[in-house]
Design a protein around this motif. Structure first.
Motif, PDB file in Angstrom:
ATOM      1  N   ILE A  76       0.909  -1.250   0.126  1.00  0.00           N
ATOM      2  CA  ILE A  76      -0.107  -0.096  -0.070  1.00  0.00           C
ATOM      3  C   ILE A  76       0.863   1.222  -0.002  1.00  0.00           C
ATOM      4  N   ARG A  77       0.255   2.433  -0.541  1.00  0.00           N
ATOM      5  CA  ARG A  77       0.878   3.642  -0.238  1.00  0.00           C
ATOM      6  C   ARG A  77       0.062   4.586   0.564  1.00  0.00           C
ATOM      7  N   ILE A  78       0.496   5.107   1.511  1.00  0.00           N
ATOM      8  CA  ILE A  78      -0.089   6.046   2.602  1.00  0.00           C
ATOM      9  C   ILE A  78       0.144   7.331   2.274  1.00  0.00           C
ATOM     10  N   ARG A  79      -0.574   8.305   2.310  1.00  0.00           N
ATOM     11  CA  ARG A  79      -0.288   9.799   2.710  1.00  0.00           C
ATOM     12  C   ARG A  79      -1.036  10.435   3.801  1.00  0.00           C
ATOM     13  N   LEU A  80      -0.226  10.838   4.666  1.00  0.00           N
ATOM     14  CA  LEU A  80      -0.536  11.383   5.878  1.00  0.00           C
ATOM     15  C   LEU A  80      -0.908  12.607   5.964  1.00  0.00           C
ATOM     16  N   ALA A  81      -2.015  13.130   6.814  1.00  0.00           N
ATOM     17  CA  ALA A  81      -2.302  14.547   7.057  1.00  0.00           C
ATOM     18  C   ALA A  81      -1.179  15.319   7.405  1.00  0.00           C
ATOM     19  N   GLU A  82      -0.825  15.017   8.561  1.00  0.00           N
ATOM     20  CA  GLU A  82       0.558  15.681   9.183  1.00  0.00           C
ATOM     21  C   GLU A  82       1.897  14.237   9.144  1.00  0.00           C
ATOM     22  N   LYS A  83       3.026  15.001   9.537  1.00  0.00           N
ATOM     23  CA  LYS A  83       4.075  14.105   9.354  1.00  0.00           C
ATOM     24  C   LYS A  83       4.184  13.284  10.546  1.00  0.00           C
ATOM     25  N   LEU A  84       4.645  11.996  10.295  1.00  0.00           N
ATOM     26  CA  LEU A  84       4.914  11.284  11.400  1.00  0.00           C
ATOM     27  C   LEU A  84       6.347  10.824  11.159  1.00  0.00           C
ATOM     28  N   GLU A 112       3.284   2.146  12.954  1.00  0.00           N
ATOM     29  CA  GLU A 112       1.935   2.090  13.413  1.00  0.00           C
ATOM     30  C   GLU A 112       1.293   3.467  13.179  1.00  0.00           C
ATOM     31  N   VAL A 113       0.452   3.396  12.527  1.00  0.00           N
ATOM     32  CA  VAL A 113      -0.320   4.846  11.944  1.00  0.00           C
ATOM     33  C   VAL A 113      -1.577   4.986  12.285  1.00  0.00           C
ATOM     34  N   PRO A 114      -1.729   5.945  13.162  1.00  0.00           N
ATOM     35  CA  PRO A 114      -3.237   6.146  13.538  1.00  0.00           C
ATOM     36  C   PRO A 114      -3.986   6.331  12.374  1.00  0.00           C
ATOM     37  N   PHE A 115      -5.140   5.672  12.356  1.00  0.00           N
ATOM     38  CA  PHE A 115      -6.246   5.591  11.261  1.00  0.00           C
ATOM     39  C   PHE A 115      -6.636   6.914  10.825  1.00  0.00           C
ATOM     40  N   GLU A 116      -6.768   7.830  12.061  1.00  0.00           N
ATOM     41  CA  GLU A 116      -7.411   9.237  11.686  1.00  0.00           C
ATOM     42  C   GLU A 116      -6.370  10.271  10.952  1.00  0.00           C
ATOM     43  N   SER A 117      -5.293   9.749  11.063  1.00  0.00           N
ATOM     44  CA  SER A 117      -4.007  10.446  10.344  1.00  0.00           C
ATOM     45  C   SER A 117      -3.893  10.105   9.153  1.00  0.00           C
ATOM     46  N   ILE A 118      -4.510   9.240   8.327  1.00  0.00           N
ATOM     47  CA  ILE A 118      -4.334   8.877   7.205  1.00  0.00           C
ATOM     48  C   ILE A 118      -4.932   9.961   6.247  1.00  0.00           C
ATOM     49  N   GLU A 119      -4.752  10.750   5.311  1.00  0.00           N
ATOM     50  CA  GLU A 119      -5.300  11.493   4.361  1.00  0.00           C
ATOM     51  C   GLU A 119      -5.795  10.660   3.247  1.00  0.00           C
ATOM     52  N   SER A 120      -4.877   9.692   2.500  1.00  0.00           N
ATOM     53  CA  SER A 120      -5.296   8.901   1.442  1.00  0.00           C
ATOM     54  C   SER A 120      -4.475   7.547   1.739  1.00  0.00           C
ATOM     55  N   ALA A 121      -5.017   6.539   1.197  1.00  0.00           N
ATOM     56  CA  ALA A 121      -4.326   5.094   0.897  1.00  0.00           C
ATOM     57  C   ALA A 121      -5.196   4.465  -0.245  1.00  0.00           C
ATOM     58  N   ARG A 122      -4.103   3.701  -0.893  1.00  0.00           N
ATOM     59  CA  ARG A 122      -4.200   3.032  -1.920  1.00  0.00           C
ATOM     60  C   ARG A 122      -3.340   1.533  -2.086  1.00  0.00           C
ATOM     61  N   LEU A 123      -4.060   0.858  -2.615  1.00  0.00           N
ATOM     62  CA  LEU A 123      -3.204  -0.560  -2.951  1.00  0.00           C
ATOM     63  C   LEU A 123      -2.339  -0.214  -4.090  1.00  0.00           C
ATOM     64  N   VAL A 124      -1.100  -0.834  -4.002  1.00  0.00           N
ATOM     65  CA  VAL A 124      -0.139  -0.737  -5.107  1.00  0.00           C
ATOM     66  C   VAL A 124      -0.217  -1.777  -6.108  1.00  0.00           C
ATOM     67  N   PRO A 125      -0.607  -1.632  -7.158  1.00  0.00           N
ATOM     68  CA  PRO A 125      -0.612  -2.968  -8.072  1.00  0.00           C
ATOM     69  C   PRO A 125       0.668  -3.740  -8.108  1.00  0.00           C
ATOM     70  N   GLU A 126       0.635  -4.860  -8.011  1.00  0.00           N
ATOM     71  CA  GLU A 126       1.829  -5.839  -8.163  1.00  0.00           C
ATOM     72  C   GLU A 126       1.419  -6.629  -9.496  1.00  0.00           C
ATOM     73  N   PHE A 127       2.546  -6.734 -10.465  1.00  0.00           N
ATOM     74  CA  PHE A 127       2.358  -7.551 -11.697  1.00  0.00           C
ATOM     75  C   PHE A 127       3.317  -8.710 -11.608  1.00  0.00           C
TER      76      PHE A 127
END
Length: 127
Positions: A76-84, A112-127
């Motif tokens: 996965i790829r996560i973008r956080l609302a604030e820096k961790l 360990e990323v607090p769920f509420e601090s996640i701005e967006s998250a996506r699966l990263v396709p694996e081929f």
């Protein structure tokens, strides 16, 4: 999940479908035929519109905590609302979701990323 958009080129009703085994073109076709019939009879939306049936895709967004549990073991790829620890973006192997924390392995360590601090998250396709 449904979206209705009215634009200059007309209106679109977009419906996303999902299943644990994945979605095929045949699934989209079947839902389109069934839903078209219901929409024609019930006529809940005024005027002309296009109906689109789709799946969330290979790089599907992860929005709910259930998504993080379901896709444990995937990249996965996560973008956080604030820096961790100085980072706003994390890319790694999803371990799951525990007690409001999304857990992933990245760069040889456990995050360990607090769920509420996640701005967006996506699966990263694996081929």
């Amino acid at each position: 999940m449904e979206f209705f958009q009215r634009g200059t080129a007309g209106a679109t009703l977009r419906v996303y479908i999902d299943h644990e085994r994945g979605i095929t073109l045949d699934d989209c076709t079947a839902v389109s035929h069934q839903l078209s019939g219901v929409l024609d009879v019930e006529d809940p939306l005024p005027g002309h519109y296009d109906l689109e049936i789709s799946s969330p895709g290979l790089d599907r967004p992860l929005v709910f905590s259930e998504h993080f549990a379901r896709f444990a073991g995937h990249r996965i790829r996560i973008r956080l609302a604030e820096k961790l620890e100085g980072r706003r973006k994390l890319d790694g192997l999803l371990q799951g979701c525990e007690d409001g924390l999304v857990v992933l392995e990245s760069e040889g360590r456990r995050w360990e990323v607090p769920f509420e601090s996640i701005e967006s998250a996506r699966l990263v396709p694996e081929f």
